[in-house]
Motif scaffolding. Sequence first.
Motif, PDB file in Angstrom:
ATOM      1  N   THR A 164      13.898  70.583  -0.947  1.00 35.76           N
ATOM      2  CA  THR A 164      12.230  69.733  -1.777  1.00 35.76           C
ATOM      3  C   THR A 164      12.946  70.579  -2.831  1.00 35.76           C
ATOM      4  O   THR A 164      12.846  72.129  -3.077  1.00 35.76           O
ATOM      5  CB  THR A 164      11.366  70.344  -1.076  1.00 35.76           C
ATOM      6  OG1 THR A 164      10.559  71.605  -1.029  1.00 35.76           O
ATOM      7  CG2 THR A 164      11.382  70.009   0.246  1.00 35.76           C
ATOM      8  N   HIS A 165      11.870  69.813  -4.309  1.00 35.91           N
ATOM      9  CA  HIS A 165      11.604  70.354  -5.147  1.00 35.91           C
ATOM     10  C   HIS A 165      11.513  71.145  -5.858  1.00 35.91           C
ATOM     11  O   HIS A 165      11.170  72.740  -6.778  1.00 35.91           O
ATOM     12  CB  HIS A 165      11.404  69.199  -6.110  1.00 35.91           C
ATOM     13  CG  HIS A 165       9.856  69.155  -6.575  1.00 35.91           C
ATOM     14  ND1 HIS A 165       9.328  67.986  -5.245  1.00 35.91           N
ATOM     15  CD2 HIS A 165       8.775  69.676  -6.764  1.00 35.91           C
ATOM     16  CE1 HIS A 165       8.124  68.112  -5.368  1.00 35.91           C
ATOM     17  NE2 HIS A 165       7.445  68.790  -6.156  1.00 35.91           N
ATOM     18  N   ALA A 166      10.331  71.810  -4.609  1.00 34.09           N
ATOM     19  CA  ALA A 166       9.579  73.049  -5.367  1.00 34.09           C
ATOM     20  C   ALA A 166      10.190  74.087  -4.942  1.00 34.09           C
ATOM     21  O   ALA A 166       9.907  75.251  -4.749  1.00 34.09           O
ATOM     22  CB  ALA A 166       8.359  72.923  -3.953  1.00 34.09           C
ATOM     23  N   ASN A 167      11.585  74.662  -3.503  1.00 36.98           N
ATOM     24  CA  ASN A 167      12.197  75.158  -3.118  1.00 36.98           C
ATOM     25  C   ASN A 167      12.791  76.025  -4.457  1.00 36.98           C
ATOM     26  O   ASN A 167      12.955  76.751  -4.465  1.00 36.98           O
ATOM     27  CB  ASN A 167      13.019  74.609  -2.352  1.00 36.98           C
ATOM     28  CG  ASN A 167      13.829  75.649  -1.818  1.00 36.98           C
ATOM     29  OD1 ASN A 167      12.870  76.750  -1.427  1.00 36.98           O
ATOM     30  ND2 ASN A 167      14.316  75.967  -0.527  1.00 36.98           N
ATOM     31  N   VAL A 168      13.444  75.138  -5.527  1.00 32.23           N
ATOM     32  CA  VAL A 168      14.089  74.297  -6.542  1.00 32.23           C
ATOM     33  C   VAL A 168      13.294  75.891  -7.158  1.00 32.23           C
ATOM     34  O   VAL A 168      13.925  76.757  -8.043  1.00 32.23           O
ATOM     35  CB  VAL A 168      14.774  73.022  -7.045  1.00 32.23           C
ATOM     36  CG1 VAL A 168      15.052  73.574  -8.453  1.00 32.23           C
ATOM     37  CG2 VAL A 168      15.278  72.759  -6.688  1.00 32.23           C
ATOM     38  N   TYR A 169      12.085  75.274  -7.313  1.00 27.33           N
ATOM     39  CA  TYR A 169      10.654  75.878  -8.435  1.00 27.33           C
ATOM     40  C   TYR A 169      11.349  77.597  -8.091  1.00 27.33           C
ATOM     41  O   TYR A 169      10.846  78.630  -8.427  1.00 27.33           O
ATOM     42  CB  TYR A 169       9.809  75.976  -7.931  1.00 27.33           C
ATOM     43  CG  TYR A 169       9.144  74.722  -9.305  1.00 27.33           C
ATOM     44  CD1 TYR A 169      10.276  74.534 -10.491  1.00 27.33           C
ATOM     45  CD2 TYR A 169       9.681  73.515  -8.431  1.00 27.33           C
ATOM     46  CE1 TYR A 169      10.824  72.856 -11.322  1.00 27.33           C
ATOM     47  CE2 TYR A 169       8.789  72.282  -9.128  1.00 27.33           C
ATOM     48  CZ  TYR A 169       9.505  72.407 -10.376  1.00 27.33           C
ATOM     49  OH  TYR A 169       9.861  70.733 -11.026  1.00 27.33           O
TER      50      TYR A 169
END
Length: 206
Positions: free
Chosen positions: A46-51
């Motif tokens: 998920t993009h939240a994981n990238v952060y």
Amino acid sequence: MRAALRVRPAPVSADVRLLAIASEHLARLGPKRVTVVAVAAEAGMTHANVYRYFPSKDALLDAVVGRWLRDLEAELGRIADAPDPADDKIERLLTVLAAAQRDALNRSPHLFAVHLDATVAARPIARRHRVRLRSLVERVVEEGIGAGAFVARDRERAIAYIFDASYRFTHPLAIHHDADVPADLVEARFGALIQAIQRVLRVGIL
């Protein structure tokens, strides 16, 4: 006879994988069209994981540029550590620094665009690069003074002069402005500048 055991390669860490994907997206799409969502999707997260690894899109793209800058700094470091005379080292340092950036402008324009933006905005990746460059130039200047090749009444002024004089050929903003200037003309002007820098350092008027 037993079959030879196969050694499995170490798994690639998530941040390294994200950087590889972001690098490919940057080269193909350009910085404006790169999205954290698309990078995350290709990485299977998920993009939240990238952060968790990169707090923003700018941080992710700056990290891509950071890999290129570290390779460049390593090359410059080898020049600074070489047993050559200091005046030769100054010429090689500035030549490699200028050539690497002009080459990036021509061959990897999207990478150069992020490098330019980070420099103009004084983001951390650009500030760290500037500090490392100054450290390398300072080492060579001190070596030249110690060996008697350079005469400088003020070491700090000598270092500042090198960066000020070479700005047009080593600063990404100036390189961008001169993008349409023919390469042979740039090389001729740069060669004359190098001779001037070496002459000033040898004479000791600073």
